[in-house]
Design a protein around this motif. Structure first.
Motif, PDB file in Angstrom:
ATOM      1  N   SER A  12      -6.768  15.470  -3.502  1.00  0.00           N
ATOM      2  CA  SER A  12      -6.305  14.125  -3.813  1.00  0.00           C
ATOM      3  C   SER A  12      -4.861  13.927  -3.378  1.00  0.00           C
ATOM      4  CB  SER A  12      -6.437  13.846  -5.314  1.00  0.00           C
ATOM      5  OG  SER A  12      -6.098  12.505  -5.593  1.00  0.00           O
ATOM      6  N   ASN A  13      -4.014  14.916  -3.646  1.00  0.00           N
ATOM      7  CA  ASN A  13      -2.617  14.808  -3.200  1.00  0.00           C
ATOM      8  C   ASN A  13      -2.532  14.673  -1.687  1.00  0.00           C
ATOM      9  OD1 ASN A  13      -1.001  14.782  -5.531  1.00  0.00           O
ATOM     10  ND2 ASN A  13      -1.235  16.983  -5.805  1.00  0.00           N
ATOM     11  N   GLY A  14      -3.353  15.450  -0.979  1.00  0.00           N
ATOM     12  CA  GLY A  14      -3.338  15.381   0.480  1.00  0.00           C
ATOM     13  C   GLY A  14      -3.774  14.022   0.996  1.00  0.00           C
ATOM     14  N   MET A  15      -4.862  13.486   0.430  1.00  0.00           N
ATOM     15  CA  MET A  15      -5.365  12.187   0.882  1.00  0.00           C
ATOM     16  C   MET A  15      -4.389  11.057   0.553  1.00  0.00           C
ATOM     17  SD  MET A  15      -8.183  12.626   2.503  1.00  0.00           S
ATOM     18  CE  MET A  15      -8.907  10.999   2.559  1.00  0.00           C
ATOM     19  N   LEU A  16      -3.797  11.108  -0.638  1.00  0.00           N
ATOM     20  CA  LEU A  16      -2.835  10.070  -1.004  1.00  0.00           C
ATOM     21  C   LEU A  16      -1.562  10.167  -0.159  1.00  0.00           C
ATOM     22  CD1 LEU A  16      -3.150   9.987  -4.905  1.00  0.00           C
ATOM     23  CD2 LEU A  16      -4.012   8.316  -3.272  1.00  0.00           C
ATOM     24  N   LEU A  45       1.796   7.940   4.144  1.00  0.00           N
ATOM     25  CA  LEU A  45       2.464   8.025   5.452  1.00  0.00           C
ATOM     26  C   LEU A  45       1.892   7.008   6.436  1.00  0.00           C
ATOM     27  CD1 LEU A  45       2.750  11.914   5.825  1.00  0.00           C
ATOM     28  CD2 LEU A  45       4.632  10.288   5.465  1.00  0.00           C
ATOM     29  N   LEU A  46       0.578   6.860   6.408  1.00  0.00           N
ATOM     30  CA  LEU A  46      -0.077   5.876   7.277  1.00  0.00           C
ATOM     31  C   LEU A  46       0.447   4.476   7.000  1.00  0.00           C
ATOM     32  CD1 LEU A  46      -2.383   4.707   9.103  1.00  0.00           C
ATOM     33  CD2 LEU A  46      -3.845   4.818   7.063  1.00  0.00           C
ATOM     34  N   PHE A  47       0.428   4.079   5.735  1.00  0.00           N
ATOM     35  CA  PHE A  47       0.830   2.715   5.393  1.00  0.00           C
ATOM     36  C   PHE A  47       2.331   2.511   5.518  1.00  0.00           C
ATOM     37  CE2 PHE A  47      -3.203   3.130   2.856  1.00  0.00           C
ATOM     38  CZ  PHE A  47      -3.953   2.348   3.725  1.00  0.00           C
ATOM     39  N   LEU A 101       0.811  -1.227   0.000  1.00  0.00           N
ATOM     40  CA  LEU A 101       0.000   0.000   0.000  1.00  0.00           C
ATOM     41  C   LEU A 101       0.839   1.271   0.000  1.00  0.00           C
ATOM     42  CD1 LEU A 101      -3.127  -0.968   2.109  1.00  0.00           C
ATOM     43  CD2 LEU A 101      -2.978  -0.533  -0.335  1.00  0.00           C
ATOM     44  N   PRO A 102       1.989   1.345   0.723  1.00  0.00           N
ATOM     45  CA  PRO A 102       2.866   2.514   0.523  1.00  0.00           C
ATOM     46  C   PRO A 102       3.332   2.623  -0.926  1.00  0.00           C
ATOM     47  CG  PRO A 102       3.509   1.348   2.498  1.00  0.00           C
ATOM     48  CD  PRO A 102       2.467   0.498   1.819  1.00  0.00           C
ATOM     49  N   PHE A 103       3.641   1.486  -1.539  1.00  0.00           N
ATOM     50  CA  PHE A 103       4.038   1.456  -2.955  1.00  0.00           C
ATOM     51  C   PHE A 103       2.916   2.000  -3.833  1.00  0.00           C
ATOM     52  CE2 PHE A 103       3.586  -1.125  -6.869  1.00  0.00           C
ATOM     53  CZ  PHE A 103       4.742  -0.757  -7.553  1.00  0.00           C
TER      54      PHE A 103
END
Length: 436
Positions: free
Chosen positions: A408-412, A417-419, A382-384
């Protein structure tokens, strides 16, 4: 969710609808059914049993994060006419090697896990028929035959029926336990539990809501549905929102069950699929055998949709990977829409890989080193995905009007960072000293 590109459709082909309509929904149902497996339901149950309604907000955020990832994958397919793997390949040879190792190791271990998960409720429903391992083999073979001989249209219809079963069962259970709605609404406030590792537990719940590689497969299902250009963008976005609204209902319903049935009684269940078997025993004690059997039917629907969803979606991705690897040039969405991928030898070869080699793991146990590699590769995917989507959708590879907007950039970025945090924790927690 809002339009994350900050753009609108400038023109639509005559072959596509003038507006988004519920009657076109399909790939979203498939990704929701595939992404929510027994493990996700158990994780949510345990969160509810440990913290009550406190982490309800985290489950909601998890759905929003996955909406952004799936929307970005679908937008890449529709705006460029190219497949996800074709986009990855344009970023460099390293993406090909990562995917090749991932899809081989992950598929081998996941095949055994999916078959075993589907077998557990069947053995509980029919305890005297045959052993768990034989039930698991039967589930794998049924999934193989079903996906081998049916195209996307039939696959989608069957997934929709099974999602209906999942929906009825989870909502019934949520209503049956009589949730405390005041506490549930209070759980929408972002508060961390007063426990050790509460931040990591919260991040884990957010990251576990519905899907890993199936988020990348969403774009392939969009194409398989026949959606291949930007005229379908509005429909795809509606479809994607329906997917994660459905996912959210499943997750919230199971958190209600965990909060009311387990937390209030201070009952703990095991992690993993066997936790759902324990839950069926608790339901039988509280509400009778009919409710327990009803739940086991829903448990089977949840597990088997994940099995056939991966059998179909990841096999499509593997077929695309082989075509690109063999130098067949840019891979187009029209090729997926034509159904030729589902009849190709790479598609069927990967189906066989998902089904037969994992049977060895069912009978002999899962090799220690392979399980570690499976965990690390799964955590890294998922980070990938998030990182490569940011790269692709902010570059000239994507037509300007369909590139990412700030939202979209913010959410991605948040997703990445989360993953990445969860990936680092997963790698850190592995017993590497015993690996070598």
């Amino acid at each position: 969710m809002a339009d994350t590109t900050d753009n609108t459709v400038t023109g639509e082909a005559s072959s596509v609808p003038r507006k988004a309509s519920w009657r076109y929904i399909g790939p979203g149902i498939v990704v929701a059914a595939t992404g929510v497996g027994a493990g996700d339901l158990v994780a949510t149950l345990i969160a509810g049993s440990n913290f009550g309604y406190t982490l309800l907000w985290a489950a909601v955020i998890g759905c929003l994060v996955k909406i952004s990832l799936a929307e970005a994958a679908g937008r890449w397919h529709l705006s460029t006419g190219r497949t996800m793997f074709d986009g990855w390949a344009s970023l460099g040879r390293w993406t090909t090697w990562f995917f090749a190792v991932y899809v081989v190791v992950w598929g081998f271990v996941y095949g055994a896990a999916a078959m075993s998960s589907s077998a557990l409720p069947l053995q509980a429903l029919f305890p005297d028929v045959m052993d768990l391992e034989l039930w698991a083999v039967a589930c794998g073979l049924v999934g193989l035959v079903f996906v081998w001989f049916n195209k996307y249209a039939v696959f989608e219809k069957v997934m929709t029926v099974l999602v209906g079963v999942m929906f009825v069962v989870t909502v019934y259970l949520a209503v049956r336990v009589t949730p405390n709605l005041a506490d549930a609404f209070a759980g929408l406030l972002p508060v961390l539990p007063d426990e050790n590792d509460s931040i990591l537990n919260t991040l884990g719940l957010i990251g576990g809501v519905g899907g890993t590689i199936t988020l990348a497969a969403y774009g392939y299902w969009v194409n398989a549905k026949g959606w291949t250009d930007t005229g379908w963008m509005k429909v795809m976005r509606l479809d994607n929102r329906v997917a994660y609204l459905t996912t959210g209902i499943f997750v919230v319903a199971m958190l209600f069950v965990g909060a009311e049935l387990l937390h209030s009684a201070n009952v703990a269940i095991a992690s993993g699929d066997k936790g759902l078997i324990q839950l069926s025993d608790i339901l039988e004690d509280e509400y009778g055998s009919a409710t327990a059997k009803f739940f086991l039917i829903g448990f089977f629907a949840t597990s088997f949709t994940s099995l056939i969803g991966v059998w179909h979606g990841v096999s499509l991705m593997f077929a695309d990977f082989v075509a690109r690897f063999r130098g067949q040039g840019a891979q187009k969405g029209e090729e997926v829409a034509s159904g030729t991928r589902e009849r190709s030898w790479p598609f069927r070869a990967y189906l066989l890989w998902l089904t037969f080699p994992p049977i060895v793991l069912l009978f002999q146990g899962q090799p220690f080193r392979l399980i570690i590699l499976y965990g690390v590769l799964g955590a890294a995917f998922l980070p990938f995905l998030a990182g490569t989507l940011i790269w692709l959708l902010n570059s000239p590879r994507t037509p300007r009007e369909w590139r990412n907007g700030p939202l979209s950039n913010g959410m991605l970025a948040i997703a990445g960072l989360l993953f990445l945090t969860l990936c680092v924790k997963q790698i850190w927690d592995q017993p590497w000293g015993e690996f070598f």
